[in-house]
Design a protein around this motif. Structure first.
Motif, short mmCIF file in Angstrom:
data_model
loop_
_atom_site.label_atom_id
_atom_site.label_comp_id
_atom_site.label_asym_id
_atom_site.label_seq_id
_atom_site.Cartn_x
_atom_site.Cartn_y
_atom_site.Cartn_z
N UNK A 297 0.84 -1.19 0.00
CA UNK A 297 0.00 0.00 0.00
C UNK A 297 0.87 1.24 0.00
N UNK A 298 0.44 2.28 -0.71
CA UNK A 298 1.05 3.61 -0.61
C UNK A 298 0.03 4.52 0.04
N UNK A 299 0.49 5.40 0.91
CA UNK A 299 -0.38 6.37 1.57
C UNK A 299 0.43 7.62 1.85
N UNK A 300 -0.24 8.78 1.77
CA UNK A 300 0.39 10.07 2.01
C UNK A 300 -0.57 10.97 2.76
N UNK A 301 -0.03 11.84 3.61
CA UNK A 301 -0.78 12.95 4.18
C UNK A 301 -0.34 14.18 3.40
N UNK A 302 -1.28 14.81 2.73
CA UNK A 302 -0.99 15.94 1.84
C UNK A 302 -1.70 17.17 2.35
N UNK A 303 -1.01 18.32 2.28
CA UNK A 303 -1.65 19.57 2.66
C UNK A 303 -1.58 20.55 1.50
N UNK B 234 -7.35 19.27 -12.99
CA UNK B 234 -8.03 18.09 -13.52
C UNK B 234 -7.01 17.19 -14.24
N UNK B 235 -7.08 15.91 -13.93
CA UNK B 235 -6.20 14.92 -14.54
C UNK B 235 -6.84 13.54 -14.39
N UNK B 236 -6.27 12.56 -15.05
CA UNK B 236 -6.74 11.17 -14.94
C UNK B 236 -5.60 10.32 -14.39
N UNK B 237 -5.96 9.39 -13.56
CA UNK B 237 -5.04 8.36 -13.07
C UNK B 237 -5.55 7.07 -13.69
N UNK B 238 -4.84 6.58 -14.70
CA UNK B 238 -5.32 5.42 -15.45
C UNK B 238 -5.06 4.09 -14.75
N UNK B 239 -4.10 4.07 -13.82
CA UNK B 239 -3.69 2.78 -13.26
C UNK B 239 -4.28 2.44 -11.90
N UNK B 240 -4.67 3.44 -11.11
CA UNK B 240 -5.01 3.17 -9.72
C UNK B 240 -6.29 3.83 -9.25
N UNK B 241 -7.07 3.09 -8.46
CA UNK B 241 -8.12 3.69 -7.65
C UNK B 241 -7.41 4.36 -6.47
N UNK B 242 -7.95 5.48 -6.01
CA UNK B 242 -7.38 6.17 -4.86
C UNK B 242 -8.49 6.48 -3.87
N UNK B 243 -8.23 6.24 -2.60
CA UNK B 243 -9.14 6.64 -1.54
C UNK B 243 -8.56 7.91 -0.93
N UNK C 37 -13.59 9.98 -0.09
CA UNK C 37 -13.95 10.03 -1.50
C UNK C 37 -13.18 8.95 -2.24
N UNK C 38 -13.89 8.18 -3.04
CA UNK C 38 -13.26 7.20 -3.91
C UNK C 38 -13.01 7.87 -5.24
N UNK C 39 -11.77 7.82 -5.72
CA UNK C 39 -11.38 8.36 -7.02
C UNK C 39 -11.03 7.16 -7.90
#
Length: 162
Positions: free
Chosen positions: A39-45, A54-63, A84-86
């Motif tokens: 798993x990869x996870x980040x805290x982003x501010x 706006x962009x697309x992530x073709x390879x991964x679902x992101x929570x 949010x599920x992306x």
């Protein structure tokens, strides 16, 4: 050779990470970095009004889970506790509210991308491989699978803009 049994453990206190980070700090303030993880996870501010275009992530679902602040993700209002599920392949964008936005992202870990050597096609014609330098993260050196990355999927840093 036996491997030790993995045990759950506390990784971070996001409230403390946010409290202790300099007010001007942006991008990934924390990242999951354990070896052997799936798993990869980040805290982003993001600062007030900042956005991820706006962009697309073709390879991964992101929570995406909001831990502080408010904002909008692809038209959905965000507040602390919002999840949010992306889905992969969907266009996504993110904008922080007036007080900024802090969120955690989690997704399946990508296998490290490598730059393959030159190869010939079926017709026997060779050629130079496409230059991947614009897709190499200046922070961690990983090659992005996205053609227009916004954040590095490995280290979470904002991708530099030209």
């Amino acid at each position: 050779m036996t491997h030790p049994t993995p045990v759950p453990r506390l990784l971070a206190d996001f409230a403390a990470v946010l409290r202790e980070a300099p007010a001007e700090a942006r991008g990934a303030l924390w990242r999951l970095a354990d070896e052997g993880r799936q798993l990869d996870a980040n805290l982003v501010r993001l600062g007030p009004g900042e956005e991820v275009a706006a962009h697309r992530e073709e390879a991964l679902d992101v929570l995406l889970v909001v831990v502080a602040g408010t904002g909008v993700a692809s038209g959905t209002e965000l507040r602390p506790g919002s999840a949010v599920w992306l889905p992969r392949g969907a266009e996504r964008e993110l904008r922080a509210g007036a007080r900024g936005l802090a969120y955690v992202t989690a997704h399946r870990r990508r296998a490290g991308l490598t730059i393959a050597g030159r190869r010939q096609d079926a017709a026997g014609e060779g050629g130079e491989a496409a230059c991947l330098l614009p897709l190499v993260c200046p922070e961690c050196g990983r090659v992005s699978a996205d053609t227009r990355p916004v954040f590095c999927s490995q280290c979470g840093e904002r991708w530099p803009t030209d």
